[in-house]
Design an enzyme around this catalytic site. Structure first.
Site, PDB file in Angstrom:
ATOM      1  CB  THR A  49       6.319   8.439  16.826  1.00 40.96           C
ATOM      2  OG1 THR A  49       7.757   8.319  16.770  1.00 40.96           O
ATOM      3  CG2 THR A  49       5.960   9.842  17.296  1.00 40.96           C
ATOM      4  CB  CYS A  50       6.408   3.829  14.524  1.00 38.74           C
ATOM      5  SG  CYS A  50       6.726   5.006  13.184  1.00 38.74           S
ATOM      6  CG  ASN A  51      10.647   5.866  13.186  1.00 38.74           C
ATOM      7  OD1 ASN A  51      10.912   4.672  13.114  1.00 38.74           O
ATOM      8  ND2 ASN A  51      10.193   6.563  12.168  1.00 38.74           N
ATOM      9  CD  GLU A 113       8.602  12.643   9.362  1.00 36.90           C
ATOM     10  OE1 GLU A 113       7.415  12.850   9.082  1.00 36.90           O
ATOM     11  OE2 GLU A 113       9.010  12.510  10.526  1.00 36.90           O
ATOM     12  CD  GLN A 119       4.384  11.079  14.414  1.00 37.87           C
ATOM     13  OE1 GLN A 119       5.575  11.419  14.377  1.00 37.87           O
ATOM     14  NE2 GLN A 119       3.971   9.886  14.026  1.00 37.87           N
ATOM     15  N   GLY A 188      -0.463  -7.381  -7.895  1.00 39.85           N
ATOM     16  CA  GLY A 188       0.271  -7.941  -6.774  1.00 39.85           C
ATOM     17  C   GLY A 188      -0.128  -7.192  -5.504  1.00 39.85           C
ATOM     18  N   GLY A 190       1.576  -6.763  -2.595  1.00 39.66           N
ATOM     19  CA  GLY A 190       2.715  -6.594  -1.691  1.00 39.66           C
ATOM     20  C   GLY A 190       2.645  -5.296  -0.902  1.00 39.66           C
ATOM     21  CE  LYS A 191       3.096  -2.344   5.111  1.00 37.28           C
ATOM     22  NZ  LYS A 191       1.776  -2.380   5.776  1.00 37.28           N
ATOM     23  CB  SER A 193       1.673  -2.804  -4.439  1.00 35.37           C
ATOM     24  OG  SER A 193       2.588  -3.385  -5.329  1.00 35.37           O
TER      25      SER A 193
END
Length: 477
Positions: A49-51, A113, A119, A188, A190-191, A193
């Site tokens: 995974t990403c982590n 989470e 996963q 805006g 942005g990330k 948002s």
């Protein structure tokens, strides 16, 4: 079979290293095949995974433990990268406990989470499809999924949101109830948002407007949600005012005043409106909070809610840790009990072979027995054997469950089949600690004389037999 879990995660390695070990889905089968090719490895599951990146293997006991650090260095061309100092290695019970904690989200970046369980299930399914999971890891993973479900049921570890985007969704649901069909305006591009909008869409919001000073950027973000891009100035003249406004522009001063929001509320006919201001400096004047029907939350408000929720999650996590620890011990005891099964079976076979050898050795002296009498002798022999084995079996199971490997080896060696000898014709004789081979030869010679009719000498010979205290009558045909 031994368990080994090797890996790194967000706690032990920077993202620059984690991303170099990241395994794309289409490459998973090839990497799994390489792991299975390592000496002694029978089963393998890879979680990427990403982590975190973790390799869980089941390998044979009498083969040297695979060097998983060397494997990762070679597989990902990381020799000299310092990879080893970022890796952790868990074995046996610790490997089980670590996997349980991961699946229950006790080791996640965001405590509690729910994504990690999915996963782990996907990693299991991929390994199963590639033929890398059999009895050992299959049993472990099934126990893992059941435990994760139990933790979710018996604790509230995932109940309260603990990140900004999730808190925004939670607040929206408190205000509007269902989010189905709700309209969202992103002021805006942005990330933060974008993340908040993704969470809102996931929970039912389906009309997304994006306004940005650079229209092209607004159009790119709107395309991700099948939404609509508008110019920044068009926001103030909107007639169909959205239900939820998320703003993060980076402007040096507020761009939405109380007067602007008052107009929005008027066009909405006083229906409530949620404003989520995640900009620093703030985009919305604090005075908006005084307007009836306007619910304004800035970044500090959201963080305060998230922190309070995180504190509650930590309390729930303590309960989850207790459940995980207890289940890890139970699983390890069960695993050891299952693994000791073949040892107990071998012990039984060894003693059965001894009993059968003794019956064969004494066969010449049992000719006068009826079939019923001979069957009774065999039943008696088996009964004594089972009583004799009862305590050693209990001791083996107890030693296995408590992890007393020295005791297991000691009991196992006492019943090793190699303690059996073979007679002159290759038949099984007695253990090394019992009757000597000369005794066996003499007894067979006596049996041979008895068959030739030397019945007169049989009682005297039987009286001198040091191996058996009672004479067994010869069996009749």
């Amino acid at each position: 079979m031994n368990l080994l879990l090797t890996g790194l995660n967000h706690k032990t390695a920077p993202v620059e290293l984690r991303e170099r070990l990241s395994i794309p889905e289409d490459a998973l089968a090839a990497v799994t095949a390489q792991v299975l090719a390592l000496p002694g490895v029978d089963e393998a599951v890879i979680l990427s995974t990403c982590n975190r990146v973790e390799l869980l293997i089941a390998h044979r006991e009498r083969v040297a433990e695979p060097d998983m650090a060397a494997f990762l260095e070679e597989c990902f061309q990381l020799s000299g990268s310092g990879l080893r100092e970022h890796l952790y290695h868990h074995r046996e019970a610790e490997a089980v406990r670590h996997l349980f904690r991961v699946a229950c989200s006790l080791d996640s970046l965001v405590l509690g989470e729910s994504q990690i369980l999915g996963q782990v299930k996907a990693a299991y399914a991929a390994a199963k499809e590639n033929g890398a999971v059999r009895s050992q890891l299959d049993r472990l993973l099934q126990e893992t999924f059941a435990l994760a479900k139990r933790v979710r049921t018996e604790t509230e570890i995932g109940a309260a949101p603990v990140n900004i985007s999730s808190v925004a969704v939670d607040l929206a649901r408190r205000i509007f109830g269902s989010l189905d069909g709700k309209r969202v305006l992103l002021l805006g591009a942005g990330k933060m948002s974008e993340l908040a909008a993704r969470h809102l869409v996931h929970h039912g919001a389906n009309r997304i407007l994006v306004a940005n000073r650079t229209l092209a950027r607004a159009e790119a973000l709107a395309a991700q949600f099948n939404g609509e891009a508008i110019t920044f100035d068009a926001v103030f003249s909107l007639q169909d005012v959205p239900d939820i406004l998320i703003t993060s522009t980076g402007a040096p001063r507020p761009i939405l005043t109380a007067a602007h929001v008052q107009q929005f509320l008027h066009r909405r006919r006083r229906k409530p409106m949620l404003l989520v201001d995640i900009a620093v400096p703030r985009d919305v004047e604090p005075e908006v909070n005084r307007l009836e029907g306007a619910f304004l939350y800035d970044i500090d408000d959201l963080q305060s809610v998230a922190s309070a929720n995180l504190t509650d999650r930590k309390r729930q996590a303590e309960l989850a840790e207790e459940i995980v620890a207890a289940e890890a011990i139970k699983f390890e005891q069960k695993r050891r009990s299952l693994e000791i099964g073949p040892v107990i079976s071998g012990m039984q076979q060894t003693v059965e072979a001894l009993c059968e050898a003794e019956l064969q050795r004494l066969a010449p002296r049992m000719h006068s027995m009826t079939d019923e009498q001979y069957a009774a002798v065999k039943m008696l022999t088996r009964g004594l054997m089972n009583k004799f084995l009862h305590l050693p079996k209990q001791a083996l199971r107890s030693a296995a469950q408590t992890g007393d490997d020295a005791a297991v080896r000691a009991i196992q060696s006492a019943f090793d089949p190699s303690v059996l000898r073979t007679g002159p014709k290759g038949d099984l004789a007695c253990p090394r600690s019992g009757v000597s081979m000369d005794d066996v030869k003499r007894e067979k010679a006596r049996g041979h004389h008895a068959e030739q009719g030397s019945t007169a000498s049989a009682p005297a010979e039987a009286a001198t037999d040091s191996a058996f205290s009672d004479e067994i009558p010869a069996r009749r045909h």
